[in-house]
Scaffold this active site. Structure first.
Site, PDB file in Angstrom:
ATOM      1  N   GLY A  55       0.842  -1.206   0.000  1.00  7.26           N
ATOM      2  CA  GLY A  55       0.000   0.000   0.000  1.00  7.26           C
ATOM      3  C   GLY A  55       0.867   1.241   0.000  1.00  7.26           C
ATOM      4  O   GLY A  55       1.815   1.342   0.767  1.00  7.26           O
ATOM      5  N   ARG A  99       0.775  -5.084  -4.984  1.00  4.92           N
ATOM      6  CA  ARG A  99       0.897  -6.261  -4.129  1.00  4.92           C
ATOM      7  C   ARG A  99       1.106  -7.424  -5.095  1.00  4.92           C
ATOM      8  O   ARG A  99       0.341  -7.574  -6.044  1.00  4.92           O
ATOM      9  CB  ARG A  99      -0.369  -6.459  -3.292  1.00  4.92           C
ATOM     10  CG  ARG A  99      -0.706  -5.254  -2.409  1.00  4.92           C
ATOM     11  CD  ARG A  99      -1.729  -5.611  -1.352  1.00  4.92           C
ATOM     12  NE  ARG A  99      -2.312  -4.421  -0.732  1.00  4.92           N
ATOM     13  CZ  ARG A  99      -1.777  -3.782   0.300  1.00  4.92           C
ATOM     14  NH1 ARG A  99      -0.641  -4.199   0.809  1.00  4.92           N
ATOM     15  NH2 ARG A  99      -2.372  -2.729   0.827  1.00  4.92           N
ATOM     16  N   ASP A 122       5.008  -4.312   6.000  1.00  4.10           N
ATOM     17  CA  ASP A 122       5.289  -5.694   6.398  1.00  4.10           C
ATOM     18  C   ASP A 122       5.542  -6.628   5.195  1.00  4.10           C
ATOM     19  O   ASP A 122       6.541  -7.347   5.159  1.00  4.10           O
ATOM     20  CB  ASP A 122       4.073  -6.177   7.212  1.00  4.10           C
ATOM     21  CG  ASP A 122       4.251  -7.561   7.737  1.00  4.10           C
ATOM     22  OD1 ASP A 122       4.833  -7.690   8.823  1.00  4.10           O
ATOM     23  OD2 ASP A 122       3.831  -8.514   7.060  1.00  4.10           O
ATOM     24  N   THR A 137       4.289   2.876   5.778  1.00  5.06           N
ATOM     25  CA  THR A 137       2.927   2.334   5.789  1.00  5.06           C
ATOM     26  C   THR A 137       2.085   3.187   6.714  1.00  5.06           C
ATOM     27  O   THR A 137       2.564   3.569   7.800  1.00  5.06           O
ATOM     28  CB  THR A 137       2.881   0.868   6.263  1.00  5.06           C
ATOM     29  OG1 THR A 137       1.522   0.538   6.616  1.00  5.06           O
ATOM     30  CG2 THR A 137       3.757   0.594   7.474  1.00  5.06           C
ATOM     31  N   ASP A 145      -0.176   2.226   8.500  1.00  6.22           N
ATOM     32  CA  ASP A 145      -0.605   1.418   9.657  1.00  6.22           C
ATOM     33  C   ASP A 145       0.329   1.493  10.861  1.00  6.22           C
ATOM     34  O   ASP A 145      -0.046   1.076  11.953  1.00  6.22           O
ATOM     35  CB  ASP A 145      -0.728  -0.061   9.244  1.00  6.22           C
ATOM     36  CG  ASP A 145      -1.912  -0.306   8.325  1.00  6.22           C
ATOM     37  OD1 ASP A 145      -2.783   0.581   8.233  1.00  6.22           O
ATOM     38  OD2 ASP A 145      -1.966  -1.377   7.698  1.00  6.22           O
ATOM     39  N   ASP A 184       2.784  -0.406  11.776  1.00  7.74           N
ATOM     40  CA  ASP A 184       2.796  -1.710  12.441  1.00  7.74           C
ATOM     41  C   ASP A 184       4.139  -2.439  12.272  1.00  7.74           C
ATOM     42  O   ASP A 184       4.179  -3.665  12.290  1.00  7.74           O
ATOM     43  CB  ASP A 184       1.640  -2.581  11.920  1.00  7.74           C
ATOM     44  CG  ASP A 184       1.658  -2.733  10.410  1.00  7.74           C
ATOM     45  OD1 ASP A 184       2.507  -2.110   9.755  1.00  7.74           O
ATOM     46  OD2 ASP A 184       0.820  -3.480   9.885  1.00  7.74           O
ATOM     47  N   MET A 237      -8.945   3.187   8.310  1.00 11.16           N
ATOM     48  CA  MET A 237      -8.154   2.051   7.826  1.00 11.16           C
ATOM     49  C   MET A 237      -7.392   1.357   8.957  1.00 11.16           C
ATOM     50  O   MET A 237      -7.154   1.949  10.009  1.00 11.16           O
ATOM     51  CB  MET A 237      -7.178   2.497   6.749  1.00 11.16           C
ATOM     52  CG  MET A 237      -7.806   2.429   5.376  1.00 11.16           C
ATOM     53  SD  MET A 237      -6.603   2.731   4.095  1.00 11.16           S
ATOM     54  CE  MET A 237      -7.461   1.992   2.708  1.00 11.16           C
ATOM     55  N   ARG A 242      -6.379  -2.929   8.833  1.00 10.87           N
ATOM     56  CA  ARG A 242      -6.913  -4.297   8.819  1.00 10.87           C
ATOM     57  C   ARG A 242      -6.472  -5.049  10.075  1.00 10.87           C
ATOM     58  O   ARG A 242      -7.257  -5.720  10.707  1.00 10.87           O
ATOM     59  CB  ARG A 242      -6.408  -5.004   7.558  1.00 10.87           C
ATOM     60  CG  ARG A 242      -7.238  -6.180   7.154  1.00 10.87           C
ATOM     61  CD  ARG A 242      -6.962  -6.641   5.735  1.00 10.87           C
ATOM     62  NE  ARG A 242      -5.671  -6.241   5.216  1.00 10.87           N
ATOM     63  CZ  ARG A 242      -5.450  -5.899   3.956  1.00 10.87           C
ATOM     64  NH1 ARG A 242      -6.448  -5.877   3.093  1.00 10.87           N
ATOM     65  NH2 ARG A 242      -4.244  -5.587   3.535  1.00 10.87           N
TER      66      ARG A 242
HETATM   67  O1  F6P Z   1      -1.467   0.101   3.404  1.00 17.26           O
HETATM   68  C1  F6P Z   1      -2.133  -0.326   4.528  1.00 17.26           C
HETATM   69  C2  F6P Z   1      -3.602  -0.396   4.232  1.00 17.26           C
HETATM   70  O2  F6P Z   1      -4.091   0.877   3.887  1.00 17.26           O
HETATM   71  C3  F6P Z   1      -4.410  -0.977   5.382  1.00 17.26           C
HETATM   72  O3  F6P Z   1      -4.705  -0.046   6.397  1.00 17.26           O
HETATM   73  C4  F6P Z   1      -5.619  -1.474   4.650  1.00 17.26           C
HETATM   74  O4  F6P Z   1      -6.254  -2.483   5.369  1.00 17.26           O
HETATM   75  C5  F6P Z   1      -5.034  -1.980   3.361  1.00 17.26           C
HETATM   76  O5  F6P Z   1      -3.843  -1.262   3.149  1.00 17.26           O
HETATM   77  C6  F6P Z   1      -5.921  -1.846   2.150  1.00 17.26           C
HETATM   78  O6  F6P Z   1      -5.261  -2.422   1.068  1.00 17.26           O
HETATM   79  P1  F6P Z   1      -5.720  -2.255  -0.448  1.00 17.26           P
HETATM   80  O7  F6P Z   1      -5.487  -0.832  -0.851  1.00 17.26           O
HETATM   81  O8  F6P Z   1      -4.869  -3.211  -1.197  1.00 17.26           O
HETATM   82  O9  F6P Z   1      -7.179  -2.601  -0.486  1.00 17.26           O
END
Ligand code: F6P
Length: 320
Positions: A12, A73, A104, A127, A129, A131, A171, A173
């Site tokens: 992301g 990804r 991560d 990121t 997040d 994390d 946001m 997850r």
């Molecule tokens: O980059 C982290 C994040 O924004 C998370 O907070 C979220 O759950 C996820 O990516 C969403 O991913 P995507 O944009 O691939 O749906």
């Protein structure tokens, strides 16, 4: 002797990635390295989607969200054949070391490259997040919190004017970092996060009790990994009889110009990553802890982050 390095962004996107790319490129060029941009993360590495970058290639990007290198990804990179293709591209293009910028999943890719294929890698944490271990804060998290906060402040205006309960989904997850920070900064009454158990029934009793005493608007922040906002709102209406509305902030939190804090962090960490490479220190992730720039082993960086949300979570519950 390292002469040519690659740089990629993966997973992301996060505001400040561009500032990190700029720093890697310019700091690298300053130290007589050639820098190759790899597009769309590990997917672009597998497909040989490369372009040399120089001082000018990264002009005018420090203030821009997203990533000029684009990102993805990439499931293929999880396979041995995908990794082998990536290694061949690196060898063919004489790329001696890689700077990977991301979260991560990005770090786990770099661990594969370093541990299994002996490709020198250094990670830069980016990121929203927050994390990752080895850094108090990741690039992009500060901007995301501020973006979500701006939205919540606006929601509060209408929530108080119309005496409503708003459930706001942010946001995260697997991470309640944005949720607890924005709840604390925005004065939210409740926050639900994936790291802590919660009881919607108990929350509804508090709402009924508060309502009896004259309180008639609430902001309830929900991290996407804890619950779906619409389900929480339905439950509240069912149990309290009060009117609810739902706002899902979604990807708006990933965009926008990075804050000063994110730009500074990204710039410092990008340069530090190049320094590690110049010192032949590989398999590490750069970060900032207690104001000091440092580096930890990539394996340590992807271990579960322990303490990031708990103190804030407890404080929000006390102040409610
Ligand atoms: O980059 C982290 C994040 O924004 C998370 O907070 C979220 O759950 C996820 O990516 C969403 O991913 P995507 O944009 O691939 O749906």
């Amino acid at each position: 002797m390292i002469k040519r390095i690659g740089v990629l962004t993966s997973g992301g996107d996060a505001p400040g990635m561009n500032a990190a790319i700029r720093s890697v490129v310019r700091y690298g060029v300053h130290h007589k390295l050639e820098v190759i941009g790899i597009f769309r993360g590990y997917a672009g590495l597998i497909n040989g989607d490369l372009k040399p970058l120089d001082h000018r290639s990264v002009s005018g990007i420090i203030n821009r969200g997203g990533t000029i290198l684009e990102t993805a990804r990439c499931d293929e990179f999880l396979t041995e054949s995908g990794q082998l293709k990536a290694v061949e591209v690196l060898k063919r293009n004489k790329i001696d070391a890689l700077v990977v910028i991301g979260g991560d999943g990005t770090y786990r890719g770099a661990i594969q490259l370093w541990d299994k294929w002996h490709i020198p890698c250094v990670g830069v944490p980016a990121t929203i997040d927050n994390d990752l271990n080895g850094t108090d804060i990741t690039i992009g998290a500060d901007t995301a919190i501020n973006t979500a906060l701006e939205a919540i402040d606006k929601i509060r205006d209408t929530a108080t004017s119309m005496k409503r309960i708003f459930v706001v989904e942010v946001m995260g997850r697997d991470s309640g970092f944005i949720a607890v920070n924005v709840a604390l900064a925005g004065g939210a009454e409740e926050v639900l996060i994936p790291e802590s158990s919660y009881d919607v029934g108990e929350m509804c009793q508090d709402i009924v009790e508060g309502n009896r005493k004259g309180k008639n608007s609430w902001i309830i922040v929900v991290a996407e990994g804890a619950a779906k906002a619409d389900k929480v709102a339905e439950k509240i209406t069912e149990m309290t009889g009060l009117e609810t509305r739902v706002t899902v902030l979604g990807h708006i939190q990933r965009g926008g110009a990075p804050t000063a804090r994110d730009r500074i962090l990204a710039t410092r960490l990008g340069a530090t990553a190049v320094n590690l490479i110049l010192n032949n220190e590989f398999g590490k992730a750069v970060g900032v802890q207690d104001g000091r720039i440092n580096a930890v082993d990539l394996h340590r960086a992807v271990e579960e982050k322990e303490t990031v949300v708990d103190p804030f979570y407890r404080l929000i519950r006390i102040l409610t």
